[in-house]
Design an enzyme around this catalytic site. Structure first.
Site, short mmCIF file in Angstrom:
data_model
loop_
_atom_site.label_atom_id
_atom_site.label_comp_id
_atom_site.label_asym_id
_atom_site.label_seq_id
_atom_site.Cartn_x
_atom_site.Cartn_y
_atom_site.Cartn_z
N TYR A 106 0.85 -1.20 0.00
CA TYR A 106 0.00 0.00 0.00
C TYR A 106 0.88 1.24 0.00
O TYR A 106 1.95 1.27 0.62
CB TYR A 106 -0.86 0.06 1.26
CG TYR A 106 -2.06 -0.84 1.25
CD1 TYR A 106 -3.29 -0.40 0.80
CD2 TYR A 106 -1.97 -2.14 1.72
CE1 TYR A 106 -4.41 -1.22 0.82
CE2 TYR A 106 -3.07 -2.99 1.73
CZ TYR A 106 -4.29 -2.51 1.28
OH TYR A 106 -5.39 -3.33 1.31
N TYR A 158 -0.66 -9.86 0.80
CA TYR A 158 0.40 -9.26 1.64
C TYR A 158 0.37 -9.84 3.04
O TYR A 158 -0.67 -10.26 3.54
CB TYR A 158 0.28 -7.73 1.65
CG TYR A 158 -1.02 -7.17 2.20
CD1 TYR A 158 -1.22 -7.00 3.57
CD2 TYR A 158 -2.05 -6.78 1.34
CE1 TYR A 158 -2.41 -6.46 4.06
CE2 TYR A 158 -3.23 -6.24 1.82
CZ TYR A 158 -3.40 -6.08 3.18
OH TYR A 158 -4.57 -5.55 3.66
N ARG A 195 -2.90 -11.85 3.86
CA ARG A 195 -4.25 -11.50 3.41
C ARG A 195 -4.45 -12.00 1.97
O ARG A 195 -3.62 -11.74 1.11
CB ARG A 195 -4.47 -9.98 3.41
CG ARG A 195 -4.52 -9.26 4.74
CD ARG A 195 -5.58 -9.70 5.73
NE ARG A 195 -6.86 -10.14 5.21
CZ ARG A 195 -7.84 -9.38 4.77
NH1 ARG A 195 -7.73 -8.08 4.78
NH2 ARG A 195 -8.98 -9.90 4.34
N HIS A 244 -7.30 -8.53 -2.21
CA HIS A 244 -8.62 -7.92 -1.99
C HIS A 244 -8.61 -6.46 -2.37
O HIS A 244 -7.56 -5.81 -2.41
CB HIS A 244 -9.06 -8.07 -0.53
CG HIS A 244 -8.12 -7.41 0.43
ND1 HIS A 244 -6.99 -8.03 0.91
CD2 HIS A 244 -8.11 -6.16 0.97
CE1 HIS A 244 -6.33 -7.20 1.71
NE2 HIS A 244 -6.99 -6.06 1.76
N HIS A 254 -10.65 -2.99 -1.09
CA HIS A 254 -11.57 -2.41 -0.09
C HIS A 254 -12.63 -1.57 -0.80
O HIS A 254 -12.30 -0.76 -1.67
CB HIS A 254 -10.79 -1.51 0.88
CG HIS A 254 -9.78 -2.24 1.72
ND1 HIS A 254 -10.08 -2.75 2.95
CD2 HIS A 254 -8.49 -2.56 1.49
CE1 HIS A 254 -9.01 -3.34 3.45
NE2 HIS A 254 -8.02 -3.24 2.59
FE FE Z 1 -6.15 -4.39 2.79
#
Ligand code: FE
Lengths: 236, 185
Positions: free
Chosen positions: A105, A144, A154, A157, A159
């Protein structure tokens, strides 16, 4: 105004706030039972957002930053936003954010040792059209690690944040990709206890939305809270 | 894949700040507007530790008691957005600049005391939690408010914003002693 009252959450779909497998819930989930709130005008209205706040370019995450193209597998993500009564939710703001193709991110706290992409901010927004349809162009995010437990990764995905038409309909969720091998290990996915409800968070591969020689298509339909059925006293 | 049923909620995760805040999010009204007040507070967890990764969203009527929404019988107001959103800072603090709302109808035709609807989203919250801000200087209206009446008397104080120099203070405690009252919608 319409006297519609929204259907109450019956506790079978949304995850319990205290889901200890997801460690951060332990100190953040309220311990007291919530107090039942009547649906007054405050709850039956909600922010009507987007006009003047969203441009067509905001729906394409692959060209926003840097001037070059984002790295990764280009995808089209689209779907319809409806309520539980099957009615479309038109002209409503949809916001998305995600990791880049490497699973990183663009955020000061993301310490994952994976490359940032100067051409990808990972942020998009758009309005649903008159039939409740939305469409983004983006890249497929990477999985990640997140430190919740040993080898915690995770599943890939995106959000999603939705406002719907009323305060009662506000929803933040995550869209997952079909057949992810990490599903069985992820406490956030599995905080949703009902298997059918979990499947609603998984997009479907969509050949019809796939753009030949350019991008794979995925369909992610979203269902917000509906209103109570109208009383039956007018029936014979 | 959709089967027509409700889509489940998931957490915003720790990186909500890349996607959700707006530059003007905390400004329900522009700075310098007549009657503008700051609502400031800190969001804390069960240990009393501040949350640096939460988002506070507010929804309210204008000072005349009208919502900027087509379903308001008073009609849509274009000049008062009614919506605020502010991510918490490293110390768990948030601040929303707004005007105090007017009174709006409540259950059974009883007028509600001035209040602001609040959603809190954060890493570790698998669904938003919902609360309301009431105002300490509206004691008579609060005493007659049908929603506050449904809250156990010894916990009502958690819903009351206290006057400060430039507005009101409304702290949010997710868990533990003085846990804020949250509502089931
Ligand atoms: Fe996330």
């Amino acid at each position: 105004m319409t006297p519609a009252v929204y259907r109450r959450d019956d506790g079978t779909v949304h995850p319990p706030l205290l889901s200890p497998g997801y460690r951060s819930t332990i100190l953040r989930a309220p311990s007291q039972a919530p107090v039942l709130l009547p649906h007054t005008l405050t709850e039956l209205t909600g922010p009507v957002l987007g006009e003047g706040r969203v441009t067509a370019a905001d729906a394409d995450l692959t060209v926003r930053a840097g001037g070059g193209e984002a790295q990764g597998q280009r995808i089209v993500v689209h779907g319809r936003v409806r309520d539980e009564n099957g009615r479309p939710v038109p002209n409503s703001l949809v916001e998305v954010w995600q990791a880049n193709a490497a699973g990183r991110y663009l955020h000061k706290w993301d310490r994952h040792d994976a490359p940032l992409d100067p051409n990808f901010t990972g942020v998009g927004r758009c309005l649903t059209d008159a039939s409740g349809h939305y469409r983004f162009v983006t890249i497929k995010p990477g999985a990640y690690p997140w430190g919740n437990h040993a080898n915690a990764w995770r599943p890939a995905h995106i959000h999603f944040s939705l406002f719907g038409r009323a305060f009662t309909q506000r929803l933040v969720t995550q869209m997952y990709f079909p057949d992810d091998p990490l599903f069985g290990y992820d406490p956030i996915v599995n905080s949703v206890r009902d298997e059918r409800a979990r499947q609603r968070m998984v997009a479907a591969f969509d050949l019809a939305a796939t753009v030949d020689e350019w991008a794979l298509g995925f369909r992610f339909d979203i269902v917000l809270r509906g209103t109570e059925a109208t009383p039956m006293e007018t029936r014979p | 894949m959709s089967d027509g049923g409700l889509t489940p909620s998931q957490t915003v995760g720790p990186y909500l700040a890349i996607g959700l805040p707006w530059p003007d999010g905390p400004h329900v009204v522009p700075e310098g507007s007549p009657g503008a007040v700051w609502i400031r507070g800190t969001v804390r967890d069960g240990n009393g530790a501040p949350l640096p990764d939460a988002l506070v969203e507010t929804w309210q009527a204008d000072p005349a008691g009208h919502f900027d929404h087509p379903d308001d019988p008073g009609g849509r107001h274009t000049e008062f957005r009614g919506f605020g959103r502010c991510p918490t800072d490293d110390g768990g603090g948030y601040a929303i600049l707004t005007r105090k709302p007017g009174r709006v109808p409540g259950p059974g035709g009883v007028e509600q005391a001035p209040h602001i609807a609040v959603s809190v989203l954060a890493r570790g919250l698998l669904n938003r939690v919902v609360t309301r801000i009431y105002f300490a200087d509206e004691a008579a209206a609060n005493a007659a408010d049908p929603v506050l009446a449904g809250v156990p008397a010894d916990r009502r104080a958690t819903l009351i914003a206290r006057p400060i120099d430039d507005g009101y203070r409304f702290d949010i405690r997710l868990q533990g002693d003085d846990e804020t009252v949250f509502f089931a919608l």
